[in-house]
Design a protein around this motif. Structure first.
Motif, PDB file in Angstrom:
ATOM      1  N   CYS A  18       5.009  -0.145   5.678  1.00 28.19           N
ATOM      2  CA  CYS A  18       5.526   0.445   4.433  1.00 28.19           C
ATOM      3  C   CYS A  18       6.318   1.718   4.735  1.00 28.19           C
ATOM      4  O   CYS A  18       7.348   1.983   4.111  1.00 28.19           O
ATOM      5  CB  CYS A  18       4.362   0.757   3.486  1.00 28.19           C
ATOM      6  SG  CYS A  18       3.662  -0.719   2.702  1.00 28.19           S
ATOM      7  N   CYS A  64       3.414  -5.368   4.981  1.00 29.02           N
ATOM      8  CA  CYS A  64       2.312  -4.436   4.683  1.00 29.02           C
ATOM      9  C   CYS A  64       0.977  -4.945   5.229  1.00 29.02           C
ATOM     10  O   CYS A  64       0.592  -6.087   5.019  1.00 29.02           O
ATOM     11  CB  CYS A  64       2.215  -4.233   3.167  1.00 29.02           C
ATOM     12  SG  CYS A  64       0.846  -3.158   2.693  1.00 29.02           S
ATOM     13  N   GLU A  65       0.281  -4.071   5.949  1.00 29.56           N
ATOM     14  CA  GLU A  65      -1.018  -4.440   6.535  1.00 29.56           C
ATOM     15  C   GLU A  65      -2.113  -4.543   5.477  1.00 29.56           C
ATOM     16  O   GLU A  65      -3.171  -5.113   5.733  1.00 29.56           O
ATOM     17  CB  GLU A  65      -1.420  -3.401   7.591  1.00 29.56           C
ATOM     18  CG  GLU A  65      -0.541  -3.443   8.821  1.00 29.56           C
ATOM     19  CD  GLU A  65      -0.814  -2.313   9.793  1.00 29.56           C
ATOM     20  OE1 GLU A  65      -1.645  -1.438   9.481  1.00 29.56           O
ATOM     21  OE2 GLU A  65      -0.175  -2.305  10.855  1.00 29.56           O
ATOM     22  N   ASN A  66      -1.885  -3.938   4.336  1.00 20.97           N
ATOM     23  CA  ASN A  66      -2.881  -3.986   3.248  1.00 20.97           C
ATOM     24  C   ASN A  66      -2.288  -4.687   2.036  1.00 20.97           C
ATOM     25  O   ASN A  66      -2.490  -4.271   0.898  1.00 20.97           O
ATOM     26  CB  ASN A  66      -3.292  -2.554   2.879  1.00 20.97           C
ATOM     27  CG  ASN A  66      -3.699  -1.750   4.087  1.00 20.97           C
ATOM     28  OD1 ASN A  66      -4.626  -2.131   4.793  1.00 20.97           O
ATOM     29  ND2 ASN A  66      -2.993  -0.664   4.362  1.00 20.97           N
ATOM     30  N   CYS A 104       0.814  -1.223   0.000  1.00 17.25           N
ATOM     31  CA  CYS A 104       0.000   0.000   0.000  1.00 17.25           C
ATOM     32  C   CYS A 104       0.843   1.267   0.000  1.00 17.25           C
ATOM     33  O   CYS A 104       0.382   2.320  -0.430  1.00 17.25           O
ATOM     34  CB  CYS A 104      -0.977  -0.017   1.180  1.00 17.25           C
ATOM     35  SG  CYS A 104      -0.237   0.394   2.776  1.00 17.25           S
ATOM     36  N   GLY A 105       2.073   1.179   0.544  1.00 13.26           N
ATOM     37  CA  GLY A 105       2.926   2.367   0.593  1.00 13.26           C
ATOM     38  C   GLY A 105       2.535   3.367   1.682  1.00 13.26           C
ATOM     39  O   GLY A 105       3.196   4.387   1.844  1.00 13.26           O
ATOM     40  N   ARG A 106       1.474   3.066   2.450  1.00 10.20           N
ATOM     41  CA  ARG A 106       0.981   4.030   3.439  1.00 10.20           C
ATOM     42  C   ARG A 106       1.002   3.514   4.871  1.00 10.20           C
ATOM     43  O   ARG A 106       1.068   4.291   5.813  1.00 10.20           O
ATOM     44  CB  ARG A 106      -0.464   4.419   3.114  1.00 10.20           C
ATOM     45  CG  ARG A 106      -0.698   5.063   1.784  1.00 10.20           C
ATOM     46  CD  ARG A 106      -2.161   5.428   1.602  1.00 10.20           C
ATOM     47  NE  ARG A 106      -3.049   4.311   1.864  1.00 10.20           N
ATOM     48  CZ  ARG A 106      -3.372   3.369   0.954  1.00 10.20           C
ATOM     49  NH1 ARG A 106      -2.883   3.448  -0.259  1.00 10.20           N
ATOM     50  NH2 ARG A 106      -4.182   2.368   1.277  1.00 10.20           N
ATOM     51  N   CYS A 107       0.882   2.192   5.072  1.00 17.02           N
ATOM     52  CA  CYS A 107       0.758   1.673   6.437  1.00 17.02           C
ATOM     53  C   CYS A 107       2.075   1.852   7.187  1.00 17.02           C
ATOM     54  O   CYS A 107       3.102   2.204   6.602  1.00 17.02           O
ATOM     55  CB  CYS A 107       0.324   0.209   6.425  1.00 17.02           C
ATOM     56  SG  CYS A 107       1.626  -0.942   5.959  1.00 17.02           S
TER      57      CYS A 107
END
Ligand SMILES: [Zn+2]
Length: 347
Positions: free
Chosen positions: A95, A103-105, A89-92
């Protein structure tokens, strides 16, 4: 474009002409020069890893950006690239701290949830491309450069994760496999004494070439006793690519004081560990998954400097992919193989 399409589990490739992919916002299309062939994708072809069909597999590519979608500023047409295998996701928080394998997503794998590199063109989110350093001659060595992203990066991560130090003893279980042999290579590069463990004794000569100081067949020789003997009391790091209950437990039993066991096989099998031994020897038991983007970048640079170099023993064209995968399934490939898709001159 021409593509090797899978239409169902354990079916042969269909070499078909299908519409070219169009990059949407935030995506880019690359012309694929070569794509690595290893057991990870053979598991998908054989139906051991579920995907939706039709599907194009493959993720270890050397390619050149051919088109970019709207809003793309970090890639340009003509850039030489390879790919990052995980869709993250690049956001969690994972990441954000460059541990994107957690990654959580997690969005799945290139070549499983979206089409991969066994085609003349591949379309991916731009964050899944990594520009090749200029030190790598990808036009001369496309097959090797493409497989660095997994075959070198995965062992590089293990070296860091397990803190392998010069002079330590490392045992690699499943050393004859495509990743195992690169783990032998990287352990030697890290100045460890390396013990290759495998039942496929016909791979021992390649293991020695990759840097193994000793080769052990666990079916013939007593493990962990022999490993303890070879390492004067117990190995410092045991790395298990097989991940069966037996190899996991043997890995742990072969550890000496301060030993670390790393599993990468992901079989889902359970194992028993003796808590008193863990306490007395201060053992560390860990899992290690693929590599981070930064570890892929670092691996490309290591190869660019000539520190290490991936072992690609066979290449073929798209027509030869089916036979090559048959040999992969039978364990007949040493190191990695690759499918040559477009010649660099075609780009
Ligand atoms: Zn994430």
């Amino acid at each position: 474009m021409r593509a090797l399409v899978l239409n169902g589990p354990n079916e042969p490739f269909s070499l078909a002409t299908i519409p070219d992919p169009e990059p949407r916002r935030g995506e880019a299309v690359a012309r694929v020069i070569s794509c690595g062939a290893g057991l990870t994708i053979q598991h998908v072809k054989a139906g051991r890893a579920g995907v939706e069909y039709p599907r194009i597999i493959g993720h270890e590519i050397t390619g050149v950006i051919e088109a970019v979608g709207q809003g793309v500023t970090d890639l340009s047409v003509g850039d030489a690239v390879t790919t990052y295998f995980y869709l993250t996701c690049g956001r969690c928080r994972w990441c954000q701290i460059n541990r994107e394998t957690l990654c959580e997503n997690f969005g799945g794998y290139v070549g499983r949830v979206c089409d991969g590199g066994y085609a003349e063109l591949i379309n991916l989110p731009t964050q899944n491309y990594i520009k090749l350093p200029e030190s790598l001659d990808w036009q001369e060595n496309a097959a090797e450069v493409g497989v660095i992203t997994d075959a070198i990066a995965t062992p590089v991560k293990v070296i860091r994760h397990a803190g392998i130090k010069p002079g330590e003893t490392v045992a690699v279980f499943g050393a004859g496999g495509g990743l195992g042999i690169h783990m032998v290579m990287l352990s030697k590069w890290a100045h460890a004494e390396v013990i290759a463990v495998d039942t496929a004794t016909e791979k021992f000569s390649a293991c020695r070439d990759a840097g193994a100081d000793h080769c052990v067949n666990p079916n013939k020789e007593g493990c962990p006793e022999l490993l303890k003997e070879l390492s004067s009391g117990g190995v410092d790091v045991a790395i298990d690519f097989v991940s069966s209950t037996q190899t996991l437990e043997t890995s742990i039993e072969s550890l000496g004081r301060g030993g670390r066991m790393v599993t990468l096989g992901g079989s889902g099998e359970s194992f028993a560990a003796h808590s008193h031994q863990m306490l007395q020897k201060e053992l560390v038991l860990m899992g290690s998954r693929y590599a981070t983007r930064q570890e892929v970048i670092d691996s490309l640079k290591l190869c660019g400097r000539g520190e290490v170099w991936p072992m690609v023993t066979e290449t073929t064209d798209m027509e030869g992919a089916e036979a090559l995968h048959g040999r992969l399934e039978q364990g007949l490939i040493t190191g990695r193989a690759a499918i040559m898709i477009n010649g660099p001159k075609d780009t």
